[in-house]
Design a protein around this motif. Structure first.
Motif, mmCIF file in Angstrom:
data_model
loop_
_atom_site.group_PDB
_atom_site.id
_atom_site.type_symbol
_atom_site.label_atom_id
_atom_site.label_comp_id
_atom_site.label_asym_id
_atom_site.label_seq_id
_atom_site.Cartn_x
_atom_site.Cartn_y
_atom_site.Cartn_z
ATOM 1 N N VAL A 157 -94.303 55.035 -18.103
ATOM 2 C CA VAL A 157 -95.746 55.294 -18.017
ATOM 3 C C VAL A 157 -96.103 56.588 -18.745
ATOM 4 N N ALA A 158 -95.276 57.617 -18.596
ATOM 5 C CA ALA A 158 -95.521 58.881 -19.294
ATOM 6 C C ALA A 158 -95.505 58.674 -20.807
ATOM 7 N N ASN A 159 -94.578 57.846 -21.294
ATOM 8 C CA ASN A 159 -94.500 57.550 -22.720
ATOM 9 C C ASN A 159 -95.784 56.872 -23.197
ATOM 10 N N CYS A 160 -96.297 55.946 -22.407
ATOM 11 C CA CYS A 160 -97.554 55.269 -22.753
ATOM 12 C C CYS A 160 -98.712 56.265 -22.825
ATOM 13 N N LEU A 161 -98.814 57.140 -21.834
ATOM 14 C CA LEU A 161 -99.917 58.102 -21.796
ATOM 15 C C LEU A 161 -99.825 59.093 -22.949
ATOM 16 N N ASN A 162 -98.616 59.448 -23.352
ATOM 17 C CA ASN A 162 -98.460 60.344 -24.503
ATOM 18 C C ASN A 162 -98.872 59.651 -25.801
ATOM 19 N N ARG A 163 -98.573 58.372 -25.932
ATOM 20 C CA ARG A 163 -99.014 57.634 -27.119
ATOM 21 C C ARG A 163 -100.531 57.510 -27.146
ATOM 22 N N LEU A 164 -101.131 57.399 -25.962
ATOM 23 C CA LEU A 164 -102.591 57.331 -25.861
ATOM 24 C C LEU A 164 -103.232 58.709 -25.976
ATOM 25 N N CYS A 165 -102.411 59.748 -25.827
ATOM 26 C CA CYS A 165 -102.897 61.136 -25.748
ATOM 27 C C CYS A 165 -104.023 61.197 -24.710
ATOM 28 N N PHE A 166 -103.746 60.593 -23.552
ATOM 29 C CA PHE A 166 -104.767 60.494 -22.512
ATOM 30 C C PHE A 166 -105.160 61.880 -22.013
ATOM 31 N N GLY A 167 -106.459 62.095 -21.900
ATOM 32 C CA GLY A 167 -106.963 63.384 -21.444
ATOM 33 C C GLY A 167 -106.724 64.503 -22.443
ATOM 34 N N GLY A 168 -106.434 64.148 -23.685
ATOM 35 C CA GLY A 168 -106.157 65.141 -24.707
ATOM 36 C C GLY A 168 -104.820 65.827 -24.556
ATOM 37 N N SER A 169 -103.920 65.246 -23.758
ATOM 38 C CA SER A 169 -102.621 65.861 -23.486
ATOM 39 C C SER A 169 -101.474 64.985 -23.972
ATOM 40 N N MET A 170 -100.447 65.651 -24.481
ATOM 41 C CA MET A 170 -99.204 64.966 -24.823
ATOM 42 C C MET A 170 -98.044 65.536 -24.016
ATOM 43 N N ASP A 171 -98.351 66.061 -22.856
ATOM 44 C CA ASP A 171 -97.347 66.663 -21.978
ATOM 45 C C ASP A 171 -97.114 65.832 -20.719
ATOM 46 N N TRP A 172 -97.401 64.544 -20.790
ATOM 47 C CA TRP A 172 -97.191 63.690 -19.629
ATOM 48 C C TRP A 172 -95.702 63.503 -19.376
ATOM 49 N N ASN A 173 -95.305 63.575 -18.099
ATOM 50 C CA ASN A 173 -93.915 63.410 -17.709
ATOM 51 C C ASN A 173 -93.865 62.759 -16.331
ATOM 52 N N MET A 174 -92.681 62.627 -15.773
ATOM 53 C CA MET A 174 -92.524 61.969 -14.465
ATOM 54 C C MET A 174 -93.396 62.616 -13.392
#
Length: 243
Positions: A157-174
């Protein structure tokens, strides 16, 4: 001004026009989503969570997560080289949080980034739609080995959110994925609450009756060890956990 060279203001105006038209085109493609239908397991553009057998009985904040396509179908990484599609592992979703696609970055080109991570986002892997980003992560995790402690459903899920750059962030993790569901999630229904906490309550009561307070100390220590492991792997030894 040198012959054949355009003024900087003209170039900037052209860039702004291209960026606005690209953004408008992506915004136009964000068609309305269907309503959430928990009975049919349809959660459009949501993160979903369900308790894990045994592990959630001891630490109810630990669970299994998935991310949903625009049509509501659930995708979840539940085994080595395997991503479930519309067959959520470990039971029905108990908790969900719906995400706003307008907070994602869908650049048609490098000039079309709406986030501040243009080059980093392009290097990581961009997409032009929500489902395209999820499919890219599916292909990536079809070559990953599943491990509850280093590469699990939260990593996917974190990988998906980073590809989406959700919320302007690429620091999504567990941890940030878990926190998002914990603090902004909604329970599907009252039975989901019971299903999530009843086993933990039974184990806690039996432990106190049969063992006493040492059981409570051991259970608390187990939770602290889990949290310590994920904090260590996320922020201290960043190559330890997959994201």
């Amino acid at each position: 001004m040198s012959r054949g060279r355009l003024p900087i203001m003209v170039l900037k105006t052209a860039y702004d026009v291209e960026r606005m038209s690209s953004t408008a085109r992506i915004q136009h493609d964000l068609w309305p989503l269907d309503e959430i239908d928990s009975k049919k397991a349809k959660f459009p553009c949501c993160l979903v969570w369900t308790p894990l057998p045994v592990v959630s009985w001891l630490a109810p904040f630990i669970g299994h997560v998935g991310i949903c396509r625009e049509d509501g179908g659930i995708l979840d990484f539940s085994g080595s080289n395997f991503v479930n599609i519309e067959d959520f592992a470990f039971g029905a979703a108990a908790r969900y949080v719906q995400l706003d696609r307008e907070k994602c970055c869908f650049p048609p080109n490098l000039a079309g980034h709406t986030c501040k991570h243009g080059y980093q986002h392009a290097e990581y892997g961009t997409s032009v739609t929500w489902d395209d980003a999820l499919q890219s992560s599916v292909r990536h995790f079809e070559h990953k080995s599943y491990n509850l402690f280093t590469c699990n459903s939260h990593s996917f899920v974190a990988n998906c959110l980073n590809r989406l750059c959700f919320g302007g962030s690429m620091d999504w993790n567990m941890l940030t994925v878990a926190a998002l569901i914990l603090f902004k999630g909604h329970w599907v229904d009252s039975m989901s609450i019971i299903r999530s906490f009843l086993p933990f309550t039974v184990v806690l009561c039996l432990g106190l009756v049969l063992v006493g307070w040492p059981f409570l100390v051991g259970l608390f220590s187990f939770s602290l060890l889990l949290m310590g492991w994920f904090l260590l792997g996320t922020y201290c030894v960043k190559t330890l956990l997959e994201s």
